[in-house]
Write a protein that holds these residues in place. Sequence first.
Motif, PDB file in Angstrom:
ATOM      1  N   PRO A  26      21.691  35.582  39.662  1.00  0.00           N
ATOM      2  CA  PRO A  26      22.600  35.066  38.748  1.00  0.00           C
ATOM      3  C   PRO A  26      22.727  35.971  37.651  1.00  0.00           C
ATOM      4  O   PRO A  26      21.766  36.853  37.381  1.00  0.00           O
ATOM      5  N   GLY A  27      23.579  36.236  36.998  1.00  0.00           N
ATOM      6  CA  GLY A  27      23.805  37.072  35.794  1.00  0.00           C
ATOM      7  C   GLY A  27      25.448  37.271  35.401  1.00  0.00           C
ATOM      8  O   GLY A  27      26.120  36.505  35.669  1.00  0.00           O
ATOM      9  N   LEU A  28      25.532  38.180  34.598  1.00  0.00           N
ATOM     10  CA  LEU A  28      26.733  38.365  33.984  1.00  0.00           C
ATOM     11  C   LEU A  28      27.477  39.483  34.980  1.00  0.00           C
ATOM     12  O   LEU A  28      26.669  40.588  35.387  1.00  0.00           O
ATOM     13  N   TYR A  29      28.794  39.315  35.165  1.00  0.00           N
ATOM     14  CA  TYR A  29      29.491  40.153  36.184  1.00  0.00           C
ATOM     15  C   TYR A  29      30.880  40.561  35.697  1.00  0.00           C
ATOM     16  O   TYR A  29      31.407  39.814  34.870  1.00  0.00           O
ATOM     17  N   VAL A  30      31.418  41.408  36.068  1.00  0.00           N
ATOM     18  CA  VAL A  30      32.868  42.005  35.676  1.00  0.00           C
ATOM     19  C   VAL A  30      33.627  42.285  37.056  1.00  0.00           C
ATOM     20  O   VAL A  30      32.942  42.511  38.024  1.00  0.00           O
ATOM     21  N   LEU A  31      34.803  42.169  37.151  1.00  0.00           N
ATOM     22  CA  LEU A  31      35.636  42.435  37.845  1.00  0.00           C
ATOM     23  C   LEU A  31      36.285  43.981  37.775  1.00  0.00           C
ATOM     24  O   LEU A  31      37.049  44.092  36.564  1.00  0.00           O
ATOM     25  N   LYS A  32      36.203  44.823  38.542  1.00  0.00           N
ATOM     26  CA  LYS A  32      36.918  46.298  38.330  1.00  0.00           C
ATOM     27  C   LYS A  32      38.243  46.134  39.168  1.00  0.00           C
ATOM     28  O   LYS A  32      37.963  46.257  40.377  1.00  0.00           O
ATOM     29  N   VAL A  33      39.413  46.221  38.676  1.00  0.00           N
ATOM     30  CA  VAL A  33      40.587  46.181  39.445  1.00  0.00           C
ATOM     31  C   VAL A  33      41.388  47.456  39.208  1.00  0.00           C
ATOM     32  O   VAL A  33      41.596  48.008  38.162  1.00  0.00           O
ATOM     33  N   SER A  34      42.070  47.896  40.328  1.00  0.00           N
ATOM     34  CA  SER A  34      42.830  48.957  40.257  1.00  0.00           C
ATOM     35  C   SER A  34      44.062  48.487  41.188  1.00  0.00           C
ATOM     36  O   SER A  34      43.897  48.240  42.511  1.00  0.00           O
ATOM     37  N   ALA A  35      45.395  48.532  40.560  1.00  0.00           N
ATOM     38  CA  ALA A  35      46.309  47.775  41.295  1.00  0.00           C
ATOM     39  C   ALA A  35      47.894  48.293  40.825  1.00  0.00           C
ATOM     40  O   ALA A  35      47.814  49.020  39.714  1.00  0.00           O
ATOM     41  N   ASP A  36      48.856  48.476  41.770  1.00  0.00           N
ATOM     42  CA  ASP A  36      50.102  48.776  41.403  1.00  0.00           C
ATOM     43  C   ASP A  36      50.991  47.830  41.025  1.00  0.00           C
ATOM     44  O   ASP A  36      52.273  48.044  40.857  1.00  0.00           O
ATOM     45  N   GLY A  37      50.647  46.517  40.992  1.00  0.00           N
ATOM     46  CA  GLY A  37      51.233  45.327  40.568  1.00  0.00           C
ATOM     47  C   GLY A  37      50.728  44.251  39.973  1.00  0.00           C
ATOM     48  O   GLY A  37      49.458  44.541  39.673  1.00  0.00           O
ATOM     49  N   ASP A  38      51.481  43.071  39.934  1.00  0.00           N
ATOM     50  CA  ASP A  38      50.720  41.957  39.139  1.00  0.00           C
ATOM     51  C   ASP A  38      49.638  41.556  40.165  1.00  0.00           C
ATOM     52  O   ASP A  38      49.715  41.484  41.448  1.00  0.00           O
ATOM     53  N   TRP A  39      48.479  41.130  39.519  1.00  0.00           N
ATOM     54  CA  TRP A  39      47.260  40.358  40.435  1.00  0.00           C
ATOM     55  C   TRP A  39      46.912  39.353  39.767  1.00  0.00           C
ATOM     56  O   TRP A  39      46.988  39.087  38.423  1.00  0.00           O
ATOM     57  N   THR A  40      46.058  38.326  40.489  1.00  0.00           N
ATOM     58  CA  THR A  40      45.389  37.307  39.990  1.00  0.00           C
ATOM     59  C   THR A  40      44.081  37.282  40.748  1.00  0.00           C
ATOM     60  O   THR A  40      44.140  37.510  42.016  1.00  0.00           O
ATOM     61  N   ILE A  41      43.061  36.713  40.071  1.00  0.00           N
ATOM     62  CA  ILE A  41      41.874  36.366  40.736  1.00  0.00           C
ATOM     63  C   ILE A  41      41.311  35.141  40.224  1.00  0.00           C
ATOM     64  O   ILE A  41      40.924  35.068  38.967  1.00  0.00           O
ATOM     65  N   ASP A  42      41.054  34.249  41.013  1.00  0.00           N
ATOM     66  CA  ASP A  42      40.280  33.002  40.708  1.00  0.00           C
ATOM     67  C   ASP A  42      38.793  32.771  41.343  1.00  0.00           C
ATOM     68  O   ASP A  42      38.779  33.344  42.273  1.00  0.00           O
ATOM     69  N   VAL A  43      37.883  32.582  40.504  1.00  0.00           N
ATOM     70  CA  VAL A  43      36.568  32.474  40.980  1.00  0.00           C
ATOM     71  C   VAL A  43      36.019  31.142  40.910  1.00  0.00           C
ATOM     72  O   VAL A  43      36.049  30.516  39.857  1.00  0.00           O
ATOM     73  N   GLU A  44      35.432  30.750  42.066  1.00  0.00           N
ATOM     74  CA  GLU A  44      34.750  29.391  42.035  1.00  0.00           C
ATOM     75  C   GLU A  44      33.205  29.462  42.643  1.00  0.00           C
ATOM     76  O   GLU A  44      33.237  30.052  43.510  1.00  0.00           O
ATOM     77  N   GLN A  45      32.413  28.613  42.201  1.00  0.00           N
ATOM     78  CA  GLN A  45      31.184  28.571  42.706  1.00  0.00           C
ATOM     79  C   GLN A  45      30.880  27.011  42.947  1.00  0.00           C
ATOM     80  O   GLN A  45      31.243  25.993  42.469  1.00  0.00           O
TER      81      GLN A  45
END
Length: 92
Positions: A73-92
Amino acid sequence: MRGFAGTAGRSSTPEFRLNSGKTVFHLTHDGEGEFDVLLKDYNDNQAAKLVGGSGMRISGRIDETKTVHLLLPGLYVLKVSADGDWTIDVEQ
């Protein structure tokens, strides 16, 4: 559920807390080129390659789900590289 969104370019999400165990990521990308997403822990260590990454470029439109089993468990980040719009949903 926690959701993140962005546009073309390189970016990092704010830190967010995850528990150990099963974590589901739903990722979308509306672009014609590169889309890479890495999950990093608070020490900037790679916890998971969600899309793309080293030597494995993903291009174009994406709508997929990826399940990761986190050991810590802990603190996390998402590193994203994209050429357009993006979404990310996270569920536990």
